[in-house]
Design a protein around this motif. Structure first.
Motif, PDB file in Angstrom:
ATOM      1  N   GLN A  92       0.785  -1.289  -0.089  1.00  0.00           N
ATOM      2  CA  GLN A  92      -0.174   0.040   0.099  1.00  0.00           C
ATOM      3  C   GLN A  92       0.885   1.404  -0.041  1.00  0.00           C
ATOM      4  O   GLN A  92       0.532   2.148  -0.657  1.00  0.00           O
ATOM      5  N   ALA A  93       2.076   1.383   0.768  1.00  0.00           N
ATOM      6  CA  ALA A  93       2.773   2.311   1.156  1.00  0.00           C
ATOM      7  C   ALA A  93       3.731   2.575  -0.600  1.00  0.00           C
ATOM      8  O   ALA A  93       3.464   4.027  -0.906  1.00  0.00           O
ATOM      9  N   LEU A  94       4.147   1.407  -0.831  1.00  0.00           N
ATOM     10  CA  LEU A  94       4.618   1.711  -2.354  1.00  0.00           C
ATOM     11  C   LEU A  94       3.864   2.018  -3.351  1.00  0.00           C
ATOM     12  O   LEU A  94       4.062   3.023  -4.294  1.00  0.00           O
ATOM     13  N   ALA A  95       2.395   1.354  -3.284  1.00  0.00           N
ATOM     14  CA  ALA A  95       1.466   1.841  -4.536  1.00  0.00           C
ATOM     15  C   ALA A  95       1.050   3.522  -4.219  1.00  0.00           C
ATOM     16  O   ALA A  95       0.922   4.078  -5.273  1.00  0.00           O
ATOM     17  N   ASN A  96       1.152   3.779  -3.121  1.00  0.00           N
ATOM     18  CA  ASN A  96       0.621   5.226  -2.950  1.00  0.00           C
ATOM     19  C   ASN A  96       1.878   6.279  -3.424  1.00  0.00           C
ATOM     20  O   ASN A  96       1.604   7.337  -3.925  1.00  0.00           O
ATOM     21  N   LEU A  97       3.123   5.891  -3.204  1.00  0.00           N
ATOM     22  CA  LEU A  97       4.314   6.727  -3.856  1.00  0.00           C
ATOM     23  C   LEU A  97       4.504   6.569  -5.008  1.00  0.00           C
ATOM     24  O   LEU A  97       4.566   7.822  -5.782  1.00  0.00           O
ATOM     25  N   ARG A 127      13.623   4.077  -2.974  1.00  0.00           N
ATOM     26  CA  ARG A 127      13.407   5.117  -3.328  1.00  0.00           C
ATOM     27  C   ARG A 127      12.640   5.076  -4.398  1.00  0.00           C
ATOM     28  O   ARG A 127      12.396   4.492  -5.393  1.00  0.00           O
ATOM     29  N   VAL A 128      11.608   6.450  -4.409  1.00  0.00           N
ATOM     30  CA  VAL A 128      10.790   6.398  -5.479  1.00  0.00           C
ATOM     31  C   VAL A 128      10.839   7.936  -5.866  1.00  0.00           C
ATOM     32  O   VAL A 128      10.796   8.842  -5.237  1.00  0.00           O
ATOM     33  N   THR A 129      11.378   7.989  -7.230  1.00  0.00           N
ATOM     34  CA  THR A 129      11.957   9.366  -7.561  1.00  0.00           C
ATOM     35  C   THR A 129      11.272   9.905  -8.936  1.00  0.00           C
ATOM     36  O   THR A 129      10.970   8.991  -9.715  1.00  0.00           O
ATOM     37  N   ASP A 130      10.635  11.222  -9.101  1.00  0.00           N
ATOM     38  CA  ASP A 130      10.094  11.405 -10.155  1.00  0.00           C
ATOM     39  C   ASP A 130      10.467  12.738 -10.805  1.00  0.00           C
ATOM     40  O   ASP A 130      11.512  13.495  -9.768  1.00  0.00           O
ATOM     41  N   ASN A 131      10.418  13.174 -11.827  1.00  0.00           N
ATOM     42  CA  ASN A 131      10.675  14.387 -12.518  1.00  0.00           C
ATOM     43  C   ASN A 131       9.490  15.359 -12.440  1.00  0.00           C
ATOM     44  O   ASN A 131       9.395  16.089 -13.311  1.00  0.00           O
ATOM     45  N   GLY A 132       8.571  15.295 -11.660  1.00  0.00           N
ATOM     46  CA  GLY A 132       7.418  15.887 -11.549  1.00  0.00           C
ATOM     47  C   GLY A 132       7.399  17.428 -10.996  1.00  0.00           C
ATOM     48  O   GLY A 132       8.400  18.021 -11.165  1.00  0.00           O
ATOM     49  N   ILE A 133       6.279  17.727 -10.500  1.00  0.00           N
ATOM     50  CA  ILE A 133       6.183  19.583 -10.091  1.00  0.00           C
ATOM     51  C   ILE A 133       7.045  19.708  -8.882  1.00  0.00           C
ATOM     52  O   ILE A 133       7.347  20.819  -8.571  1.00  0.00           O
ATOM     53  N   GLY A 134       7.290  18.553  -8.039  1.00  0.00           N
ATOM     54  CA  GLY A 134       8.033  18.917  -6.816  1.00  0.00           C
ATOM     55  C   GLY A 134       7.240  19.674  -5.813  1.00  0.00           C
ATOM     56  O   GLY A 134       6.238  20.239  -6.186  1.00  0.00           O
ATOM     57  N   ASP A 184       9.568  22.348  -9.317  1.00  0.00           N
ATOM     58  CA  ASP A 184       9.616  22.182 -10.735  1.00  0.00           C
ATOM     59  C   ASP A 184      10.617  21.141 -11.097  1.00  0.00           C
ATOM     60  O   ASP A 184      11.257  21.164 -12.373  1.00  0.00           O
ATOM     61  N   ARG A 185      11.440  20.552 -10.245  1.00  0.00           N
ATOM     62  CA  ARG A 185      12.445  19.559 -10.520  1.00  0.00           C
ATOM     63  C   ARG A 185      12.134  18.198 -10.161  1.00  0.00           C
ATOM     64  O   ARG A 185      12.963  17.349 -10.310  1.00  0.00           O
ATOM     65  N   GLY A 186      11.134  17.880  -9.313  1.00  0.00           N
ATOM     66  CA  GLY A 186      10.721  16.501  -8.878  1.00  0.00           C
ATOM     67  C   GLY A 186      11.002  16.286  -7.506  1.00  0.00           C
ATOM     68  O   GLY A 186      11.613  17.033  -6.711  1.00  0.00           O
ATOM     69  N   SER A 187      10.599  15.101  -6.978  1.00  0.00           N
ATOM     70  CA  SER A 187      10.797  14.671  -5.662  1.00  0.00           C
ATOM     71  C   SER A 187      11.390  13.122  -5.594  1.00  0.00           C
ATOM     72  O   SER A 187      11.302  12.326  -6.616  1.00  0.00           O
ATOM     73  N   THR A 188      12.182  12.848  -4.452  1.00  0.00           N
ATOM     74  CA  THR A 188      12.376  11.524  -4.202  1.00  0.00           C
ATOM     75  C   THR A 188      11.882  11.348  -2.709  1.00  0.00           C
ATOM     76  O   THR A 188      12.487  11.915  -1.873  1.00  0.00           O
ATOM     77  N   PHE A 189      11.161  10.121  -2.592  1.00  0.00           N
ATOM     78  CA  PHE A 189      10.563   9.701  -1.213  1.00  0.00           C
ATOM     79  C   PHE A 189      11.420   8.364  -1.097  1.00  0.00           C
ATOM     80  O   PHE A 189      11.455   7.459  -1.931  1.00  0.00           O
ATOM     81  N   SER A 190      12.022   8.402   0.138  1.00  0.00           N
ATOM     82  CA  SER A 190      12.807   7.176   0.455  1.00  0.00           C
ATOM     83  C   SER A 190      12.014   6.431   1.785  1.00  0.00           C
ATOM     84  O   SER A 190      11.842   7.136   2.833  1.00  0.00           O
ATOM     85  N   LEU A 191      12.123   5.102   1.511  1.00  0.00           N
ATOM     86  CA  LEU A 191      11.453   4.355   2.616  1.00  0.00           C
ATOM     87  C   LEU A 191      12.688   3.456   3.261  1.00  0.00           C
ATOM     88  O   LEU A 191      13.311   2.928   2.730  1.00  0.00           O
ATOM     89  N   VAL A 192      12.865   3.832   4.603  1.00  0.00           N
ATOM     90  CA  VAL A 192      14.042   3.134   5.202  1.00  0.00           C
ATOM     91  C   VAL A 192      13.662   1.952   6.055  1.00  0.00           C
ATOM     92  O   VAL A 192      12.827   2.450   7.229  1.00  0.00           O
ATOM     93  N   PHE A 193      13.744   0.793   6.075  1.00  0.00           N
ATOM     94  CA  PHE A 193      13.342  -0.256   6.714  1.00  0.00           C
ATOM     95  C   PHE A 193      14.745  -0.771   7.692  1.00  0.00           C
ATOM     96  O   PHE A 193      15.487  -1.243   6.998  1.00  0.00           O
ATOM     97  N   PRO A 194      14.615  -0.928   8.896  1.00  0.00           N
ATOM     98  CA  PRO A 194      15.484  -1.439   9.500  1.00  0.00           C
ATOM     99  C   PRO A 194      15.188  -3.214   9.569  1.00  0.00           C
ATOM    100  O   PRO A 194      14.285  -3.678   9.410  1.00  0.00           O
ATOM    101  N   GLN A 195      16.536  -3.680   9.273  1.00  0.00           N
ATOM    102  CA  GLN A 195      16.342  -5.186   9.248  1.00  0.00           C
ATOM    103  C   GLN A 195      17.062  -6.046  10.375  1.00  0.00           C
ATOM    104  O   GLN A 195      18.121  -5.570  10.680  1.00  0.00           O
ATOM    105  N   GLY A 196      16.210  -7.021  11.064  1.00  0.00           N
ATOM    106  CA  GLY A 196      16.633  -7.582  12.123  1.00  0.00           C
ATOM    107  C   GLY A 196      17.154  -8.974  11.767  1.00  0.00           C
ATOM    108  O   GLY A 196      17.321  -9.532  10.810  1.00  0.00           O
TER     109      GLY A 196
END
Length: 196
Positions: A92-97, A127-134, A184-196
């Motif tokens: 769901q989180a990845l689909a939203n991004l 990371r999900v990066t786009d070249n959108g409106i930012g 006007d240059r885009g956005s990068t959303f990063s999901l950081v998962f700790p791994q046990g």
């Protein structure tokens, strides 16, 4: 009302019925999103190992045929297969991004989206990066709030719940979501998962 006045040629009546229909649809979408958020907030998330690259490929494939995303070039370069977490909420989180990246880059001449990742010590990044409106990063806290939006519904559809869900999913995984953006240059959303 639509059935009763469908034969009537009055433009004003049809306009008002259209406004009522659009408002009802927007409210329905908002209630659905709020229910998803509420369910997620109350759930315990049983974690397991799953193939996150396969999940991302499936999400991209699901959107390939849609009118909005057919114009976007989407690159997937995740350097690991396995992730430890609760698959349904992470999906769901990845689909939203991904949906936001498609939505906010769709008016670009060549919309481009990149989904990649990295291992950083014990943490896994996606990371999900786009070249959108930012946007101006001063607004960062606002975008993750429930029902918070930077744009009106007439410009970009949405409920203002998607990024709140992303933050909630990451909180429940003991991780975090970060964002870098420039207007006007885009956005990068990063999901950081700790791994046990």
């Amino acid at each position: 009302l639509e059935k009763k006045f469908s034969e009537v040629g009055d433009q004003e009546v049809r306009h008002h019925i259209g406004v009522i229909r659009q408002s009802a649809l927007r409210l329905t979408h908002m209630i659905d999103a709020l229910l998803r958020y509420s369910r997620l907030e109350q759930q315990a998330l049983p974690k397991q190992r799953f193939n996150v690259r396969e999940m991302i490929t499936g999400l991209v494939g699901d959107r390939t045929g849609s009118a909005q995303s057919s114009q976007a070039t989407i690159h997937v370069e995740v350097p690991f297969d396995e992730l430890y977490g609760e698959p349904v909420s992470i999906r769901q989180a990845l689909a939203n991004l991904l949906d936001n990246a498609i939505k906010f880059s769709r008016n670009r001449p060549s919309p481009e989206i990149r989904i990649d990742g990295a291992r950083d010590g014990a943490a896994f990044l996606i990371r999900v990066t786009d070249n959108g409106i930012g946007f101006d990063t001063v607004q960062t806290d606002k975008i993750f709030g429930l029902f918070e939006r930077l744009h009106g519904p007439q410009d970009y559809e949405g409920t203002g719940v998607g990024l709140a869900i992303v933050r909630l999913v990451m909180d429940k995984h003991g991780g975090r979501v970060t964002v870098e953006s420039t207007p006007d240059r885009g956005s990068t959303f990063s999901l950081v998962f700790p791994q046990g």
